[in-house]
Design a protein around this motif. Sequence first.
Motif, PDB file in Angstrom:
ATOM      1  N   ASP A 134      50.703  24.818  31.496  1.00 36.97           N
ATOM      2  CA  ASP A 134      50.919  24.351  30.128  1.00 36.97           C
ATOM      3  C   ASP A 134      49.599  24.268  29.361  1.00 36.97           C
ATOM      4  OD1 ASP A 134      53.649  24.147  30.480  1.00 36.97           O
ATOM      5  OD2 ASP A 134      53.641  21.987  30.840  1.00 36.97           O
ATOM      6  N   LEU A 135      48.566  23.730  30.008  1.00 33.79           N
ATOM      7  CA  LEU A 135      47.255  23.605  29.373  1.00 33.79           C
ATOM      8  C   LEU A 135      46.713  24.951  28.909  1.00 33.79           C
ATOM      9  CD1 LEU A 135      45.179  21.065  31.526  1.00 33.79           C
ATOM     10  CD2 LEU A 135      45.577  20.929  29.058  1.00 33.79           C
ATOM     11  N   LEU A 136      46.941  25.976  29.729  1.00 27.41           N
ATOM     12  CA  LEU A 136      46.382  27.304  29.466  1.00 27.41           C
ATOM     13  C   LEU A 136      47.356  28.238  28.758  1.00 27.41           C
ATOM     14  CD1 LEU A 136      44.518  27.807  32.871  1.00 27.41           C
ATOM     15  CD2 LEU A 136      43.501  27.212  30.658  1.00 27.41           C
ATOM     16  N   GLY A 137      48.550  27.736  28.436  1.00 34.08           N
ATOM     17  CA  GLY A 137      49.534  28.566  27.766  1.00 34.08           C
ATOM     18  C   GLY A 137      50.100  29.670  28.638  1.00 34.08           C
ATOM     19  N   LEU A 138      50.169  29.418  29.941  1.00 35.00           N
ATOM     20  CA  LEU A 138      50.586  30.451  30.891  1.00 35.00           C
ATOM     21  C   LEU A 138      52.007  30.256  31.422  1.00 35.00           C
ATOM     22  CD1 LEU A 138      47.307  30.745  32.999  1.00 35.00           C
ATOM     23  CD2 LEU A 138      48.178  32.392  31.338  1.00 35.00           C
ATOM     24  N   THR A 139      52.679  29.215  30.999  1.00 35.47           N
ATOM     25  CA  THR A 139      54.005  28.909  31.552  1.00 35.47           C
ATOM     26  C   THR A 139      54.991  30.079  31.454  1.00 35.47           C
ATOM     27  OG1 THR A 139      53.658  26.566  31.062  1.00 35.47           O
ATOM     28  CG2 THR A 139      55.923  27.278  31.478  1.00 35.47           C
ATOM     29  N   PRO A 140      55.016  30.845  30.349  1.00 35.71           N
ATOM     30  CA  PRO A 140      55.952  31.971  30.286  1.00 35.71           C
ATOM     31  C   PRO A 140      55.716  33.037  31.361  1.00 35.71           C
ATOM     32  CG  PRO A 140      55.182  31.401  28.083  1.00 35.71           C
ATOM     33  CD  PRO A 140      54.328  30.642  29.063  1.00 35.71           C
ATOM     34  N   ARG A 141      54.543  33.040  31.958  1.00 36.51           N
ATOM     35  CA  ARG A 141      54.201  34.049  32.971  1.00 36.51           C
ATOM     36  C   ARG A 141      54.197  33.457  34.376  1.00 36.51           C
ATOM     37  NH1 ARG A 141      54.540  38.961  32.541  1.00 36.51           N
ATOM     38  NH2 ARG A 141      52.431  39.726  32.982  1.00 36.51           N
ATOM     39  N   ALA A 142      54.800  32.310  34.554  1.00 40.08           N
ATOM     40  CA  ALA A 142      54.749  31.589  35.827  1.00 40.08           C
ATOM     41  C   ALA A 142      55.245  32.421  37.003  1.00 40.08           C
ATOM     42  CB  ALA A 142      55.562  30.295  35.731  1.00 40.08           C
ATOM     43  N   LYS A 143      56.282  33.236  36.787  1.00 41.01           N
ATOM     44  CA  LYS A 143      56.893  33.987  37.876  1.00 41.01           C
ATOM     45  C   LYS A 143      56.319  35.393  38.026  1.00 41.01           C
ATOM     46  CE  LYS A 143      59.617  30.488  38.537  1.00 41.01           C
ATOM     47  NZ  LYS A 143      59.325  29.545  39.655  1.00 41.01           N
ATOM     48  N   ALA A 144      55.339  35.747  37.221  1.00 43.66           N
ATOM     49  CA  ALA A 144      54.726  37.078  37.308  1.00 43.66           C
ATOM     50  C   ALA A 144      53.766  37.138  38.491  1.00 43.66           C
ATOM     51  CB  ALA A 144      53.973  37.407  36.022  1.00 43.66           C
ATOM     52  N   LEU A 145      53.798  38.255  39.234  1.00 42.33           N
ATOM     53  CA  LEU A 145      52.836  38.443  40.314  1.00 42.33           C
ATOM     54  C   LEU A 145      51.431  38.509  39.730  1.00 42.33           C
ATOM     55  CD1 LEU A 145      54.543  41.093  42.638  1.00 42.33           C
ATOM     56  CD2 LEU A 145      54.242  38.642  43.079  1.00 42.33           C
ATOM     57  N   SER A 146      50.482  37.911  40.409  1.00 40.17           N
ATOM     58  CA  SER A 146      49.107  37.855  39.908  1.00 40.17           C
ATOM     59  C   SER A 146      48.549  39.246  39.640  1.00 40.17           C
ATOM     60  CB  SER A 146      48.217  37.111  40.908  1.00 40.17           C
ATOM     61  OG  SER A 146      48.647  35.773  41.055  1.00 40.17           O
ATOM     62  N   ARG A 147      48.897  40.208  40.518  1.00 39.84           N
ATOM     63  CA  ARG A 147      48.345  41.557  40.346  1.00 39.84           C
ATOM     64  C   ARG A 147      48.897  42.258  39.103  1.00 39.84           C
ATOM     65  NH1 ARG A 147      51.636  42.655  45.059  1.00 39.84           N
ATOM     66  NH2 ARG A 147      53.520  43.799  44.485  1.00 39.84           N
ATOM     67  N   ASN A 148      50.020  41.759  38.573  1.00 37.59           N
ATOM     68  CA  ASN A 148      50.624  42.385  37.393  1.00 37.59           C
ATOM     69  C   ASN A 148      50.210  41.725  36.089  1.00 37.59           C
ATOM     70  OD1 ASN A 148      52.026  44.174  39.054  1.00 37.59           O
ATOM     71  ND2 ASN A 148      53.833  42.844  39.189  1.00 37.59           N
ATOM     72  N   LEU A 149      49.362  40.740  36.157  1.00 35.72           N
ATOM     73  CA  LEU A 149      48.889  40.068  34.951  1.00 35.72           C
ATOM     74  C   LEU A 149      47.877  40.934  34.218  1.00 35.72           C
ATOM     75  CD1 LEU A 149      48.286  36.504  36.443  1.00 35.72           C
ATOM     76  CD2 LEU A 149      50.281  37.251  35.125  1.00 35.72           C
ATOM     77  N   SER A 150      47.777  40.746  32.913  1.00 36.30           N
ATOM     78  CA  SER A 150      46.729  41.422  32.145  1.00 36.30           C
ATOM     79  C   SER A 150      45.369  40.872  32.548  1.00 36.30           C
ATOM     80  CB  SER A 150      46.951  41.206  30.649  1.00 36.30           C
ATOM     81  OG  SER A 150      46.689  39.844  30.303  1.00 36.30           O
ATOM     82  N   HIS A 151      44.323  41.573  32.138  1.00 32.29           N
ATOM     83  CA  HIS A 151      42.965  41.122  32.464  1.00 32.29           C
ATOM     84  C   HIS A 151      42.723  39.709  31.944  1.00 32.29           C
ATOM     85  CE1 HIS A 151      38.683  41.172  33.214  1.00 32.29           C
ATOM     86  NE2 HIS A 151      38.418  41.020  31.930  1.00 32.29           N
ATOM     87  N   GLY A 152      43.144  39.458  30.693  1.00 27.34           N
ATOM     88  CA  GLY A 152      42.945  38.127  30.119  1.00 27.34           C
ATOM     89  C   GLY A 152      43.734  37.064  30.848  1.00 27.34           C
ATOM     90  N   GLU A 153      44.962  37.389  31.243  1.00 24.19           N
ATOM     91  CA  GLU A 153      45.783  36.434  31.991  1.00 24.19           C
ATOM     92  C   GLU A 153      45.191  36.145  33.368  1.00 24.19           C
ATOM     93  OE1 GLU A 153      50.188  37.465  30.092  1.00 24.19           O
ATOM     94  OE2 GLU A 153      49.432  38.584  31.828  1.00 24.19           O
ATOM     95  N   GLN A 154      44.631  37.175  33.995  1.00 19.34           N
ATOM     96  CA  GLN A 154      43.989  36.964  35.293  1.00 19.34           C
ATOM     97  C   GLN A 154      42.779  36.043  35.160  1.00 19.34           C
ATOM     98  OE1 GLN A 154      43.118  40.762  37.099  1.00 19.34           O
ATOM     99  NE2 GLN A 154      45.254  41.120  37.656  1.00 19.34           N
ATOM    100  N   LYS A 155      42.029  36.208  34.076  1.00 17.21           N
ATOM    101  CA  LYS A 155      40.879  35.321  33.850  1.00 17.21           C
ATOM    102  C   LYS A 155      41.342  33.882  33.617  1.00 17.21           C
ATOM    103  CE  LYS A 155      37.052  36.663  32.558  1.00 17.21           C
ATOM    104  NZ  LYS A 155      35.707  36.805  33.148  1.00 17.21           N
TER     105      LYS A 155
END
Length: 258
Positions: free
Chosen positions: A133-154
């Motif tokens: 929630d703090l980082l605005g990542l909740t919508p991507r909670a179920k996404a595999l880490s390897r499939n995240l964008s570069h910014g999301e991985q950071k």
Amino acid sequence: MTEAMLQIRDLAKSFGGVEAMRGVSLDFPAGSLTAIIGPNGAGKTTFFNLISGAIRPDAGSVKLDGEELVGLSSLQVVRRGMTRAFQVASIFPDMTMEQSLVAAVTAHRGELFSMLRRAPLPEAQARAGEIMDLLGLTPRAKALSRNLSHGEQKLLDIGLALALDPKVLLLDEPTAGMGAEERWRMIEKVHALWEGTDLTVIFIEHDMDIVFQIAQSIDVLSYGQVLAKGTPEEIKRNQDVIDAYLGQDHHHVATEGA
């Protein structure tokens, strides 16, 4: 005056006769947001390595909330309350974002046995949710880490650092490798994180527009020494900093926009 959460005194380190850090003394007040800048080879990453326990200084003191850290391992430094997110995201590629954060929270709290359970502990799940929630990542909670964008991985890498319950968060070039629009989105997230917590945040950054926009204070390193420290406005107009790093063109633009 706000008490220093992190106090550095006379920090020194040499590599093969080359003085990489020469008597650096800096204070970081509790709850502050500070940028570390300087030309390539100034000692910024060495400074982070020294204060985080990655390498041991030849001399000097590093106190976190009054406790001496010099001589402790990097893991012990983390346990005392200082964590670091790197330029390259350190993620669990085959786990979802949520699973990665739950695992980090669980491991940090010493609940290794519970990591083997089919269902995570509610406390760890709740903390992972707070971080997303703090980082605005909740919508991507179920996404595999390897499939995240570069910014999301950071952002996930920052989240993993937050899972360790720090007092001081070190960010090593959080916008590295990003385009202009993505850089601003990232730094807005960092600023919102700082505003929404009582963390002391210290970040290394090369984009001066970003630094001058969000930093409360700026420390400038050059050849392993403190060249200057002050507010963004003071640093913009510091002739030593202009000569060593910013350049006259940047100074002119900064002054025009002031």
